[in-house]
Design an enzyme around this catalytic site. Sequence first.
Site, PDB file in Angstrom:
ATOM      1  N   ASP A 122       0.856  -1.184   0.000  1.00 23.26           N
ATOM      2  CA  ASP A 122       0.000   0.000   0.000  1.00 23.26           C
ATOM      3  C   ASP A 122       0.891   1.232   0.000  1.00 23.26           C
ATOM      4  OD1 ASP A 122      -2.477  -1.344   0.071  1.00 23.26           O
ATOM      5  OD2 ASP A 122      -2.370  -1.556   2.249  1.00 23.26           O
ATOM      6  N   ASP A 140      -6.911  -1.352  -4.732  1.00 23.56           N
ATOM      7  CA  ASP A 140      -7.996  -1.015  -3.803  1.00 23.56           C
ATOM      8  C   ASP A 140      -8.908   0.047  -4.412  1.00 23.56           C
ATOM      9  OD1 ASP A 140      -6.786  -2.732  -1.934  1.00 23.56           O
ATOM     10  OD2 ASP A 140      -5.662  -1.084  -1.018  1.00 23.56           O
TER      11      ASP A 140
END
Length: 164
Positions: A122, A140
Amino acid sequence: MNTGSLKRVAPWLAVAALIAMADQVSKGAISSTLRLGEGREITSFFNLVLAHNRGAAFSFLSDAGGWQRALFIGIAVLATAVIVAMLARHSGERLFSAGLVLILGGALGNLWDRIALGYVVDFLDFHALGWHFWAFNLADSAITVGAGLLILDGMRSAGPAQKA
């Protein structure tokens, strides 16, 4: 899946593959630029930060001890099969299929991380007033936009409520 279904679904699968590849390229660029935990301020409300998430959305089960990796891989593989089957049946429904493809591309991007690395990379970090949203990635984002398109399609398909 018959030849006709494959021809109809192939363009959608190509888009999903491009989303997954873009996700992997972006994660590779960040991973080669930043050290784990390092952040770079881009604007007053946005940073790039390298984070490793062993859990699911919002770091759910990230500290579960490792068993969650197999669970999340299994869920992603099952979701992939279901989405491909749904695309084969509904490939002509553009908004619905676009939502499915975004979810599929995102799922494949994060699945690759889980299999190859044991965690999801991330790096997008939005913040305001001292509060940071959980770090996330392009996969995402694709999943979130895809879910939004499915909701929009469902609302559009439902139309106005009928009188009794």
